[in-house]
Design a protein around this motif. Structure first.
Motif, PDB file in Angstrom:
ATOM      1  N   TYR A 134       0.855  -1.189   0.000  1.00 18.75           N
ATOM      2  CA  TYR A 134       0.000   0.000   0.000  1.00 18.75           C
ATOM      3  C   TYR A 134       0.886   1.232   0.000  1.00 18.75           C
ATOM      4  CZ  TYR A 134      -4.020   2.878   1.460  1.00 18.75           C
ATOM      5  OH  TYR A 134      -5.028   3.809   1.524  1.00 18.75           O
ATOM      6  N   ASN A 135       0.501   2.289  -0.758  1.00 16.00           N
ATOM      7  CA  ASN A 135       1.379   3.446  -0.854  1.00 16.00           C
ATOM      8  C   ASN A 135       0.648   4.764  -0.585  1.00 16.00           C
ATOM      9  OD1 ASN A 135       0.132   4.304  -3.319  1.00 16.00           O
ATOM     10  ND2 ASN A 135       1.475   2.934  -4.482  1.00 16.00           N
ATOM     11  N   LEU A 136       1.383   5.885  -0.695  1.00 17.08           N
ATOM     12  CA  LEU A 136       0.846   7.210  -0.374  1.00 17.08           C
ATOM     13  C   LEU A 136      -0.325   7.613  -1.262  1.00 17.08           C
ATOM     14  CD1 LEU A 136       4.160   9.258   0.097  1.00 17.08           C
ATOM     15  CD2 LEU A 136       2.617   8.468   1.904  1.00 17.08           C
ATOM     16  N   LEU A 137      -0.408   7.038  -2.455  1.00 21.79           N
ATOM     17  CA  LEU A 137      -1.467   7.372  -3.391  1.00 21.79           C
ATOM     18  C   LEU A 137      -2.782   6.670  -3.049  1.00 21.79           C
ATOM     19  CD1 LEU A 137       0.680   7.122  -6.650  1.00 21.79           C
ATOM     20  CD2 LEU A 137      -0.079   9.224  -5.542  1.00 21.79           C
ATOM     21  N   GLY A 138      -2.734   5.811  -2.030  1.00 14.62           N
ATOM     22  CA  GLY A 138      -3.919   5.051  -1.676  1.00 14.62           C
ATOM     23  C   GLY A 138      -4.125   3.864  -2.591  1.00 14.62           C
ATOM     24  N   TRP A 139      -3.045   3.418  -3.230  1.00 12.89           N
ATOM     25  CA  TRP A 139      -3.128   2.284  -4.152  1.00 12.89           C
ATOM     26  C   TRP A 139      -2.547   1.043  -3.492  1.00 12.89           C
ATOM     27  CZ3 TRP A 139      -0.735   4.785  -9.187  1.00 12.89           C
ATOM     28  CH2 TRP A 139      -1.571   5.835  -9.608  1.00 12.89           C
ATOM     29  N   PRO A 246      -3.055  13.836  11.724  1.00 13.45           N
ATOM     30  CA  PRO A 246      -1.788  14.362  11.195  1.00 13.45           C
ATOM     31  C   PRO A 246      -1.335  13.655   9.911  1.00 13.45           C
ATOM     32  CG  PRO A 246      -1.652  14.131  13.568  1.00 13.45           C
ATOM     33  CD  PRO A 246      -2.929  13.471  13.155  1.00 13.45           C
ATOM     34  N   LEU A 247      -1.503  12.327   9.832  1.00 17.52           N
ATOM     35  CA  LEU A 247      -1.104  11.604   8.623  1.00 17.52           C
ATOM     36  C   LEU A 247      -2.065  11.886   7.470  1.00 17.52           C
ATOM     37  CD1 LEU A 247       0.222   8.094   9.733  1.00 17.52           C
ATOM     38  CD2 LEU A 247       1.460  10.182   9.162  1.00 17.52           C
ATOM     39  N   LYS A 248      -3.323  12.093   7.777  1.00 13.94           N
ATOM     40  CA  LYS A 248      -4.263  12.469   6.711  1.00 13.94           C
ATOM     41  C   LYS A 248      -3.840  13.806   6.098  1.00 13.94           C
ATOM     42  CE  LYS A 248      -8.606  10.214   8.201  1.00 13.94           C
ATOM     43  NZ  LYS A 248      -8.303   9.642   9.512  1.00 13.94           N
ATOM     44  N   ILE A 249      -3.442  14.749   6.941  1.00 11.24           N
ATOM     45  CA  ILE A 249      -3.035  16.070   6.455  1.00 11.24           C
ATOM     46  C   ILE A 249      -1.750  15.962   5.622  1.00 11.24           C
ATOM     47  CG2 ILE A 249      -2.202  18.349   7.172  1.00 11.24           C
ATOM     48  CD1 ILE A 249      -4.068  18.084   9.627  1.00 11.24           C
ATOM     49  N   VAL A 250      -0.756  15.245   6.155  1.00 15.03           N
ATOM     50  CA  VAL A 250       0.525  15.097   5.468  1.00 15.03           C
ATOM     51  C   VAL A 250       0.352  14.421   4.106  1.00 15.03           C
ATOM     52  CG1 VAL A 250       2.741  13.876   5.545  1.00 15.03           C
ATOM     53  CG2 VAL A 250       1.921  15.110   7.563  1.00 15.03           C
ATOM     54  N   ASN A 251      -0.542  13.441   4.047  1.00 18.64           N
ATOM     55  CA  ASN A 251      -0.689  12.633   2.837  1.00 18.64           C
ATOM     56  C   ASN A 251      -1.810  13.103   1.915  1.00 18.64           C
ATOM     57  OD1 ASN A 251       1.368  10.960   3.745  1.00 18.64           O
ATOM     58  ND2 ASN A 251      -0.039   9.598   4.816  1.00 18.64           N
ATOM     59  N   PHE A 252      -2.488  14.185   2.266  1.00 12.40           N
ATOM     60  CA  PHE A 252      -3.691  14.577   1.536  1.00 12.40           C
ATOM     61  C   PHE A 252      -3.439  14.768   0.036  1.00 12.40           C
ATOM     62  CE2 PHE A 252      -6.375  17.903  -0.301  1.00 12.40           C
ATOM     63  CZ  PHE A 252      -7.628  17.314  -0.152  1.00 12.40           C
ATOM     64  N   LEU A 253      -2.387  15.513  -0.325  1.00 12.78           N
ATOM     65  CA  LEU A 253      -2.128  15.790  -1.737  1.00 12.78           C
ATOM     66  C   LEU A 253      -1.846  14.513  -2.514  1.00 12.78           C
ATOM     67  CD1 LEU A 253      -0.027  19.083  -1.636  1.00 12.78           C
ATOM     68  CD2 LEU A 253      -2.420  18.795  -2.307  1.00 12.78           C
ATOM     69  N   PHE A 254      -1.094  13.597  -1.900  1.00 14.80           N
ATOM     70  CA  PHE A 254      -0.795  12.326  -2.562  1.00 14.80           C
ATOM     71  C   PHE A 254      -2.071  11.503  -2.756  1.00 14.80           C
ATOM     72  CE2 PHE A 254       3.229  13.459  -0.505  1.00 14.80           C
ATOM     73  CZ  PHE A 254       4.115  13.316  -1.565  1.00 14.80           C
ATOM     74  N   LEU A 255      -2.910  11.464  -1.720  1.00 15.00           N
ATOM     75  CA  LEU A 255      -4.157  10.703  -1.800  1.00 15.00           C
ATOM     76  C   LEU A 255      -5.077  11.302  -2.860  1.00 15.00           C
ATOM     77  CD1 LEU A 255      -4.754  10.145   2.013  1.00 15.00           C
ATOM     78  CD2 LEU A 255      -4.283   8.356   0.328  1.00 15.00           C
ATOM     79  N   PHE A 256      -5.181  12.640  -2.878  1.00 18.14           N
ATOM     80  CA  PHE A 256      -6.028  13.304  -3.873  1.00 18.14           C
ATOM     81  C   PHE A 256      -5.546  12.970  -5.279  1.00 18.14           C
ATOM     82  CE2 PHE A 256      -6.902  16.885  -6.700  1.00 18.14           C
ATOM     83  CZ  PHE A 256      -8.282  16.968  -6.582  1.00 18.14           C
TER      84      PHE A 256
END
Length: 320
Positions: A134-139, A246-256
């Protein structure tokens, strides 16, 4: 050491004979085989009830298709042994595989799951899956897919075991709350793997355990409306459930970015609207359906480890 084998079945009569006969090769390690039938309309139940096996067979009959995660949970609850081997019905297990998995999972108390080397049924030299990353992109990416089997000969840590051929500790499954029944199918194994990592457990590949896997036998194809919608919804739930703010905020752009790229991909496949519907369902129902993992300060270092692994998995993916 005995094992409880847990297998959901939905209209899988054509696979059951090969699957169950392959279990005979390791029957000295099998304490029971639990088949959870999800309302099959074919001859599955008739075959199971009128055939003889070299191991105790337990049949749980559901009147309707309750999905993979709820069915596996039924098997886990019924299991009499500490080690639960979750295995798909569209598989054939190589002799000695269950013993290899037992030996590995017994080697340390911090091992939550052990993944078998899943090979393609029609080309037994090629990998189907040796663990999900699993990675930062949510894949979620199947490790080793279409690579040669001999490229994976060592025990290695993986992010998540694939519940289609993985051995778990029942005590830890109960500690973590088992598979999330709301997921129905898809991503439930990644979800529980993240929860196990939050609590400091490991997931390992056992390369000496070999399972030949047909793949998409129940859902029918690699991409279809059912799979695309559920996977999209469950991807939202995985993030909502397991990552602290905090991890949702840090990873938001990658997930989007990850969700956007997936949307474009499925538009080209003809499933763009279905994918969006899955995302909307995930967002609108998350607070109603999903119980978030409560943040505990003692697990802080494990969240850092998870984030590090997400970064590494993303870099590996981008290099390919």
């Amino acid at each position: 050491m005995k094992v409880s084998v847990v297998t959901p079945n939905y209209n899988g009569e054509k696979f059951l004979k090969t699957f169950l006969e392959s279990l005979n090769n390791d029957n000295e390690y099998i304490g029971e085989v639990i088949i959870i039938d999800n309302g099959s309309a074919d001859g599955s139940l008739n075959y199971l009830k009128n055939s003889k096996f070299d191991f105790p067979l337990v049949i749980i009959e559901n009147k309707q298709n309750r999905g993979f995660a709820p069915a596996v949970n039924q098997g886990i609850e019924k299991a009499r042994y500490e080690y639960v081997f979750s295995i798909n019905n569209d598989t054939e297990i190589k002799e000695g595989s269950i013993k290899s998995m037992v030996d590995l999972i017994c080697s340390s108390e911090d091992i939550f799951s052990v993944q078998a080397k899943m090979l393609q049924y029609d080309n037994k030299q090629l990998i189907d899956d040796v663990g999900d990353e699993y990675n930062l992109l949510g894949w979620t990416k199947k490790t080793g897919e279409n690579h040669r089997s001999d490229e994976y000969v060592d025990v290695k840590e993986i992010f998540s075991a694939c519940a289609g051929a993985a051995m778990y500790r029942k005590s830890v499954l109960l500690e973590l709350g088992m598979f999330d029944r709301n997921f129905f199918a898809y991503m439930e194994d990644v979800d529980i793997a993240i929860r196990s990592r939050i609590h400091g457990y490991k997931n390992l590949l056992c390369p000496d355990a070999v399972v030949y896997h047909i793949g998409s036998a129940t859902s029918g194809s690699r991409y279809n409306e059912f799979k695309v919608r559920l996977a999209a919804r469950n991807n939202v739930w995985v993030v909502y459930k397991n990552l602290p703010i905090p991890l949702k905020i840090v990873n938001f752009l990658f997930l989007f970015l990850g969700f956007l790229i997936k949307y474009v991909f499925f538009v080209k496949k003809g499933f763009g609207q279905v994918y969006l519907d899955g995302l909307r369902e995930g967002l609108s129902s998350r607070s109603e359906k999903i119980d978030k993992v409560k943040f505990q300060s003692r697990n802080t270092k494990n969240y850092f480890k998870i984030e590090y692994r997400l970064i590494i998995n993303t870099l590996k993916f981008l290099k390919k």
